[in-house]
Enzyme design. Structure first.
Site, PDB file in Angstrom:
ATOM      1  N   CYS A  90       0.830  -1.202   0.000  1.00  0.00           N
ATOM      2  CA  CYS A  90       0.000   0.000   0.000  1.00  0.00           C
ATOM      3  C   CYS A  90       0.867   1.257   0.000  1.00  0.00           C
ATOM      4  O   CYS A  90       0.584   2.220  -0.724  1.00  0.00           O
ATOM      5  CB  CYS A  90      -0.914  -0.018   1.221  1.00  0.00           C
ATOM      6  SG  CYS A  90      -2.023   1.398   1.337  1.00  0.00           S
ATOM      7  N   CYS A 185      -4.763  -1.890   5.904  1.00  0.00           N
ATOM      8  CA  CYS A 185      -4.589  -0.598   5.253  1.00  0.00           C
ATOM      9  C   CYS A 185      -5.810  -0.215   4.420  1.00  0.00           C
ATOM     10  O   CYS A 185      -6.179  -0.920   3.468  1.00  0.00           O
ATOM     11  CB  CYS A 185      -3.343  -0.661   4.370  1.00  0.00           C
ATOM     12  SG  CYS A 185      -2.924   0.880   3.560  1.00  0.00           S
TER      13      CYS A 185
END
Length: 368
Positions: A90, A185
């Protein structure tokens, strides 16, 4: 601006240093009604903080890019029996990838975040650990592109968490006591098994010892990780001692979860590992064989090791040999390398070797 205390104080510190600051909020998971995705509330917190600091706030969504570049990989890894860490991907693909590019198109000279890490800008950028050892996030940043790191600031990296909260309290920022996010995330904190079952069908199977004795049933290999103790529902067996059970491996071909008794059972220990999908802050690793420190999980103490760069038919990989056997080294997670305070880079753990004298792991986990 995530709507949390770290990015809020980071923005204030930049203002004190004379920067022209603008906020950017990302909402990269499709909103749902489950109550686990907090993007709407986080955005309101970010708006309030930016209004109080007197800076504009932009809002953008990279939900499509997140699903394509991060979440699809996340599912593929679980499908293959590994345990991925989506936060690293991410950061590389979204926060310091498409979002970084977006900020630059807005005219930003620098991009800053509330990560607990440090960076020095010279002939090449160097990524350093955050000053607070309990919050250092360089592990999650090791794969970010060098071009992004060269134009990135970490304003709170040389401070401790309690100081950040104190500053926020003194500024009367509404997020001064907001708890840290610990969920996946951009997806948030939610019951993991329930969430994963929406995308991957569960395949229950047997739980066995390395000797082949059945001791229970698992709900699906994807729900378990090496070294796990909780949730096995094994206990009170007349044919076993009182020591707790731990996950020691996964046999994908037979759909069997392997377990052993004892926190430091030899089957849980690894002397070496192979890593691939390598990323280096400097663009390349030290030449040949080198010694350094490594972490095989976030917040682990640095572990002394020797690294050998390999190039073969499988591509460029690393063999890592540890001075001290490591517990529950997990394929799919990241091994990250350090030279003292400097983060060198890292890669995805591909396979491991167990200590001599223990039963070899399943074929999918054995070092080639």
């Amino acid at each position: 601006m995530s709507g949390g205390v770290d990015s809020s104080v980071a923005a204030w510190l930049l203002l004190q240093q004379g920067y022209d600051v603008q906020g950017l909020f990302m909402s990269n998971w499709d909103e749902d009604e489950s109550g686990y995705c907090t993007a709407a509330a986080d955005y309101q917190d970010a708006r309030t903080v930016c209004s109080q600091l007197g800076i504009p706030l932009h809002k953008v969504s990279f939900a499509g890019e997140y699903r394509e570049r991060v979440f699809s990989y996340f599912l593929e890894e679980y499908r293959a029996g590994r345990t991925p860490n989506p936060d690293v991907l991410c950061n590389r693909e979204i926060k310091f990838g498409v979002c970084f590019d977006y900020a630059r198109r807005l005219g930003a000279d620098w991009v800053a975040t509330g990560h607990y890490a440090r960076v020095t800008h010279g002939e090449r950028p160097r990524l350093l650990k955050g000053l607070d050892p309990d919050k250092d996030q360089s592990y999650f940043l090791h794969a970010m592109p060098a071009a992004s790191l060269a134009r990135t600031l970490f304003p709170i990296g040389d401070r401790r968490k309690d100081e950040i909260r104190r500053i926020a309290r003194e500024l009367t920022l509404p997020v001064f006591d907001k708890k840290d996010s610990t969920g996946i995330c951009f997806i948030g904190e939610r019951p993991f098994a329930e969430f994963l079952s929406q995308y991957l069908p569960a395949q229950p199977g047997d739980i066995q010892t390395p000797e082949g004795h059945k001791v229970g049933r698992h709900q699906g290999l994807m729900y378990y990780t090496l070294g796990q103790r909780q949730g096995l529902r094994i206990g009170g067996r007349s044919d076993a001692g009182d020591a707790p059970w731990y996950v020691a491996g996964k046999d994908l071909e037979r759909n069997v979860l392997l377990v052993v008794q004892g926190h430091d059972h030899p089957a849980l220990l690894s002397d070496r590992l192979l890593a691939s999908q390598l990323e280096w802050v400097a663009g390349a690793p030290p030449a040949g064989r080198f010694r350094c420190q490594a972490k095989v999980r976030y917040r682990q103490a640095d572990q002394a090791c020797e690294v050998q760069v390999l190039t073969d038919s499988a591509g460029r990989r690393l063999e890592v040999r540890f001075e001290t056997p490591q517990r529950a080294v997990t394929p799919g997670q990241y091994v990250v390398f350090y030279d003292g305070e400097e983060c060198l880079g890292g890669g995805v753990i591909e396979s491991t070797d167990r200590q001599s004298g223990s039963r070899p792991p399943a074929a999918a986990e054995r070092v080639a």
